[in-house]
Design a protein around this motif. Structure first.
Motif, PDB file in Angstrom:
ATOM      1  N   ARG A  35      -8.002   0.234  -8.412  1.00  0.00           N
ATOM      2  CA  ARG A  35      -7.313   0.309  -9.194  1.00  0.00           C
ATOM      3  C   ARG A  35      -7.033   1.965  -9.562  1.00  0.00           C
ATOM      4  N   VAL A  36      -6.052   2.072 -10.187  1.00  0.00           N
ATOM      5  CA  VAL A  36      -4.979   3.568  -9.814  1.00  0.00           C
ATOM      6  C   VAL A  36      -4.848   4.013 -12.275  1.00  0.00           C
ATOM      7  N   TYR A  37      -5.423   5.196 -11.756  1.00  0.00           N
ATOM      8  CA  TYR A  37      -5.139   5.594 -13.124  1.00  0.00           C
ATOM      9  C   TYR A  37      -4.597   7.451 -13.510  1.00  0.00           C
ATOM     10  N   SER A  38      -4.202   7.281 -14.084  1.00  0.00           N
ATOM     11  CA  SER A  38      -3.408   9.008 -13.990  1.00  0.00           C
ATOM     12  C   SER A  38      -4.516   9.807 -15.517  1.00  0.00           C
ATOM     13  N   LEU A  39      -4.584  11.252 -14.917  1.00  0.00           N
ATOM     14  CA  LEU A  39      -5.540  11.876 -15.372  1.00  0.00           C
ATOM     15  C   LEU A  39      -5.212  12.499 -16.325  1.00  0.00           C
ATOM     16  N   LYS A  40      -3.531  12.645 -16.966  1.00  0.00           N
ATOM     17  CA  LYS A  40      -3.155  12.531 -18.069  1.00  0.00           C
ATOM     18  C   LYS A  40      -3.312  12.010 -19.299  1.00  0.00           C
ATOM     19  N   ASP A  41      -3.865  10.424 -19.451  1.00  0.00           N
ATOM     20  CA  ASP A  41      -4.003   9.878 -20.846  1.00  0.00           C
ATOM     21  C   ASP A  41      -5.272   8.518 -20.111  1.00  0.00           C
ATOM     22  N   PHE A  42      -5.625   8.885 -18.928  1.00  0.00           N
ATOM     23  CA  PHE A  42      -5.807   7.288 -17.897  1.00  0.00           C
ATOM     24  C   PHE A  42      -5.573   6.049 -18.477  1.00  0.00           C
ATOM     25  N   THR A  43      -4.461   5.911 -18.927  1.00  0.00           N
ATOM     26  CA  THR A  43      -3.472   4.939 -18.133  1.00  0.00           C
ATOM     27  C   THR A  43      -3.770   4.557 -17.194  1.00  0.00           C
ATOM     28  N   GLU A  44      -3.428   3.162 -16.795  1.00  0.00           N
ATOM     29  CA  GLU A  44      -3.017   2.823 -15.677  1.00  0.00           C
ATOM     30  C   GLU A  44      -1.523   2.233 -14.948  1.00  0.00           C
ATOM     31  N   LEU A  45      -2.204   3.561 -13.709  1.00  0.00           N
ATOM     32  CA  LEU A  45      -0.525   3.030 -13.240  1.00  0.00           C
ATOM     33  C   LEU A  45       0.409   2.073 -13.043  1.00  0.00           C
ATOM     34  N   PRO A  46       2.290   2.157 -13.380  1.00  0.00           N
ATOM     35  CA  PRO A  46       2.828   0.296 -13.358  1.00  0.00           C
ATOM     36  C   PRO A  46       2.413   0.542 -11.580  1.00  0.00           C
ATOM     37  N   TYR A  47       1.899   0.691 -10.422  1.00  0.00           N
ATOM     38  CA  TYR A  47       1.394  -0.127  -9.370  1.00  0.00           C
ATOM     39  C   TYR A  47      -0.184  -0.777  -8.774  1.00  0.00           C
ATOM     40  N   SER A  48      -0.237  -0.344 -10.008  1.00  0.00           N
ATOM     41  CA  SER A  48      -1.473  -1.015  -9.982  1.00  0.00           C
ATOM     42  C   SER A  48      -2.252  -2.001 -10.562  1.00  0.00           C
ATOM     43  N   PRO A  49      -2.829  -3.045 -10.645  1.00  0.00           N
ATOM     44  CA  PRO A  49      -3.793  -3.128  -9.295  1.00  0.00           C
ATOM     45  C   PRO A  49      -3.543  -2.983  -8.297  1.00  0.00           C
ATOM     46  N   LEU A  50      -4.461  -2.671  -7.159  1.00  0.00           N
ATOM     47  CA  LEU A  50      -3.638  -2.906  -5.604  1.00  0.00           C
ATOM     48  C   LEU A  50      -4.232  -4.173  -5.233  1.00  0.00           C
ATOM     49  N   ARG A  51      -3.350  -4.215  -4.034  1.00  0.00           N
ATOM     50  CA  ARG A  51      -3.886  -5.653  -3.807  1.00  0.00           C
ATOM     51  C   ARG A  51      -3.821  -5.958  -2.380  1.00  0.00           C
ATOM     52  N   GLY A  52      -5.201  -6.451  -1.758  1.00  0.00           N
ATOM     53  CA  GLY A  52      -4.382  -6.738  -0.810  1.00  0.00           C
ATOM     54  C   GLY A  52      -6.065  -6.668   0.341  1.00  0.00           C
ATOM     55  N   HIS A  53      -6.826  -6.247   0.371  1.00  0.00           N
ATOM     56  CA  HIS A  53      -8.128  -7.378   0.324  1.00  0.00           C
ATOM     57  C   HIS A  53      -8.314  -8.850   0.354  1.00  0.00           C
ATOM     58  N   THR A  54      -9.074  -9.582   0.741  1.00  0.00           N
ATOM     59  CA  THR A  54      -9.109 -10.213   0.642  1.00  0.00           C
ATOM     60  C   THR A  54     -10.927 -10.800   0.440  1.00  0.00           C
ATOM     61  N   TYR A  55     -11.979  -9.747   0.575  1.00  0.00           N
ATOM     62  CA  TYR A  55     -12.933  -9.667   0.200  1.00  0.00           C
ATOM     63  C   TYR A  55     -13.593  -8.495  -0.971  1.00  0.00           C
ATOM     64  N   ALA A  56     -14.406  -8.756  -0.934  1.00  0.00           N
ATOM     65  CA  ALA A  56     -14.682  -7.176  -2.201  1.00  0.00           C
ATOM     66  C   ALA A  56     -14.864  -5.507  -1.508  1.00  0.00           C
ATOM     67  N   VAL A  57     -14.689  -5.424  -2.487  1.00  0.00           N
ATOM     68  CA  VAL A  57     -13.811  -3.145  -2.154  1.00  0.00           C
ATOM     69  C   VAL A  57     -15.119  -2.234  -1.823  1.00  0.00           C
ATOM     70  N   HIS A  58     -15.387  -2.609  -0.998  1.00  0.00           N
ATOM     71  CA  HIS A  58     -16.554  -1.055  -1.132  1.00  0.00           C
ATOM     72  C   HIS A  58     -16.241   0.127  -1.639  1.00  0.00           C
ATOM     73  N   CYS A  59     -15.628   0.717  -1.149  1.00  0.00           N
ATOM     74  CA  CYS A  59     -15.366   2.224  -1.033  1.00  0.00           C
ATOM     75  C   CYS A  59     -13.690   2.955  -1.323  1.00  0.00           C
ATOM     76  N   CYS A  60     -13.482   3.897  -1.900  1.00  0.00           N
ATOM     77  CA  CYS A  60     -11.938   4.421  -2.084  1.00  0.00           C
ATOM     78  C   CYS A  60     -11.855   5.897  -2.311  1.00  0.00           C
ATOM     79  N   CYS A  61     -11.115   6.287  -1.765  1.00  0.00           N
ATOM     80  CA  CYS A  61     -10.942   7.600  -1.426  1.00  0.00           C
ATOM     81  C   CYS A  61      -9.455   8.912  -1.024  1.00  0.00           C
ATOM     82  N   PHE A  62      -9.182   9.501  -1.873  1.00  0.00           N
ATOM     83  CA  PHE A  62      -7.657   9.819  -1.351  1.00  0.00           C
ATOM     84  C   PHE A  62      -7.892  11.029   0.108  1.00  0.00           C
ATOM     85  N   SER A  63      -6.479  11.186   0.060  1.00  0.00           N
ATOM     86  CA  SER A  63      -6.784  12.084   1.204  1.00  0.00           C
ATOM     87  C   SER A  63      -6.481  13.797   0.602  1.00  0.00           C
TER      88      SER A  63
END
Length: 484
Positions: A35-63
């Motif tokens: 899930r991805v949120y805006s830091l302006k007001d902590f609302t979830e972005l329109p394209y969130s949640p991201l669904r693509g993994h078939t099992y638990a997601v352990h980690c995430c990071c930005f470039s």
């Protein structure tokens, strides 16, 4: 110091990780989503949640640019997403097909590191989407990773307790057993430490483990010795495995589990604030790069956003948080800063001329101020002595007996009760523990045979007696000196 300003409760299972970019916060969970949120007001972005993994997601990071978001999963893949539109850009399958536990972008290149449960490492080029290098840790699963600020090396941690240093060509440079029961996480401060005497540059690293410990290390590169990993100290205070740690972007703060620890780079570390709003293990924590925000995620399925005051006061304003040993370690410059903070700036040059450091400061008396420092004014001598005495008095720490601390909160108990496991807890803390449908012992994790709580009156009386001894008026060093 820290104010809870928002709670995100969108995940339906344990939160495993959270990461900031300059404008967004990403979280991932056992519920298979990112899930991805805006830091302006902590609302979830329109394209969130991201669904693509078939099992638990352990980690995430930005470039480093914030344009890509990576996530890795038990399904053996690392996915690349566009952080602006949430579009899936690439599926990077771990060569060994093992569950991927951790992923990190190199801060200076287009490389992305993915580490897996079988100990394998894959270094991907995110421009060509091809495997650049691969390797394996010596033993165990790869569960932690951190890049140096310059991207020249990275450190991995394994479930066997090893810390391994690698260069950017995936060559193993150093390996050391760090935690007896396995490493859980690690982080490298973005601010190197310079050694003015020898001209060396150190990188400070924190590692956490299943052994309830946080250890601080210094990583040194020299032409003669090569890579050197030097143990610095161990931070105490956690009564359970430490699952998360992160340095602030100025390198002055370290957050770990449910505790934020002030890191005095040339001295010891003191706990300056405790956050206890999560009701289960804290699994992740991250500082925002461009704002004083801290995110903490937990097995309670929530992410808390905290507003921090990261302003670092001068030595004179931090006296109340210093131990006596830390004051004794003050340099002449630290003493000068303290004098300025106490409105005694006129004495800075005098103290420097006499090479007064922290240890000598604590030993100053009326006689030494008169005969050695030649301070003739009685009023000024009295003012200096009064400030030094205040420093002495508040520099003596209260060593609270461990049996007086609640195992859950690690705070002094006010209303101790005995649970069915035979351990004593703060009543409110253990009631909250049980009310969250946990019928296991906070200490042993074994089922509680009964939910009955019995007041521990003898312990409560012992705590009261101890508090009385701490509150008795103490004779000042100045008074004792004058009596002599």
């Amino acid at each position: 110091m820290a104010t809870l300003i928002h709670t995100l409760a969108d995940h339906s299972d344990d939160v495993n990780y959270c990461a900031f970019s300059s404008s967004c916060l990403a979280t991932c969970s056992l519920d298979k989503t990112v899930r991805v949120y805006s830091l302006k007001d902590f609302t979830e972005l329109p394209y969130s949640p991201l669904r693509g993994h078939t099992y638990a997601v352990h980690c995430c990071c930005f470039s480093p640019s914030g344009q890509l978001l990576a996530s890795c999963s038990t399904d053996g893949t690392t996915l690349l997403w566009g952080s602006g539109d949430g579009r899936l850009r690439a599926v990077l399958g771990q060569p060994s097909r093992s569950p991927v536990r951790v992923c990190r972008f190199c801060p200076r290149t287009t490389h992305l590191l993915a580490g897996a449960a079988d100990g394998s490492l894959a270094l991907w080029d995110t421009q060509t989407l091809k495997l650049y290098r691969s390797g394996n840790v010596k033993d165990g699963s790869l569960v932690a990773c951190a890049f140096s600020p310059n991207g020249n090396f990275f450190v991995t941690g394994s479930s066997c307790g090893d810390l391994t240093i690698w260069d950017d060509k995936m060559r193993c440079l150093y390996n050391e057993k760090a935690h007896d029961l396995g490493v859980t996480c690690c982080d490298i401060s973005s601010q190197p430490i310079s050694d003015g005497e020898h001209g060396f540059t150190y990188f400070q690293m924190a590692s956490c483990g299943q052994d309830n410990q946080i250890k601080l290390w210094l990583i040194l590169f020299t032409d003669v010795l090569g890579v050197e990993l030097k143990y610095k100290c161990t931070l105490s205070g956690h009564s359970a495995p430490v699952l998360a740690c992160a340095f602030s972007y100025d390198g002055q703060m370290l957050v770990s589990g449910f505790k934020i620890t002030n890191i005095l780079l040339q001295s010891t570390a003191n706990t300056v604030h405790t956050l206890s709003q999560h009701t289960r293990y804290v699994t992740t924590c991250a500082f925002a790069p461009c704002s004083p925000l801290l995110a903490t995620g937990s097995m309670d399925k929530t992410v808390n956003i905290w507003q921090l005051d990261l302003r670092q006061p001068c030595a004179g304003n931090t006296v109340e948080n210093e131990s006596k040993m830390a004051v004794e370690d003050w340099s002449e410059d630290d003493v000068s800063a303290w004098l300025c903070a106490q409105d005694l700036a006129d004495f800075v040059e005098l103290f420097k001329m006499n090479n007064i450091d922290g240890k000598q400061l604590l030993n100053l008396t009326k006689e030494s101020l008169t005969n050695e420092l030649k301070i003739e004014s009685l009023g000024l001598r009295s003012k200096v002595l009064q400030k030094i005495e205040e420093l002495r008095m508040i520099s003596v720490p209260l060593a609270i007996p461990d049996e007086f601390l609640c195992p859950i909160t690690r705070e002094l108990m006010k209303d101790p009760v005995i649970a069915a496991d035979g351990y004593s807890y703060e009543k409110e803390a253990v009631e909250n523990w049980i009310s969250n449908k946990r019928r296991s012992s906070p200490m042993t994790n074994l089922p509680l045979t009964s939910l009955m709580l019995t007041p521990n009156r003898s312990l409560k009386m012992a705590i009261a007696r101890w508090l009385e001894t701490q509150q008795k008026p103490r004779e000042t060093t100045q008074e004792l000196t004058e009596r002599k």
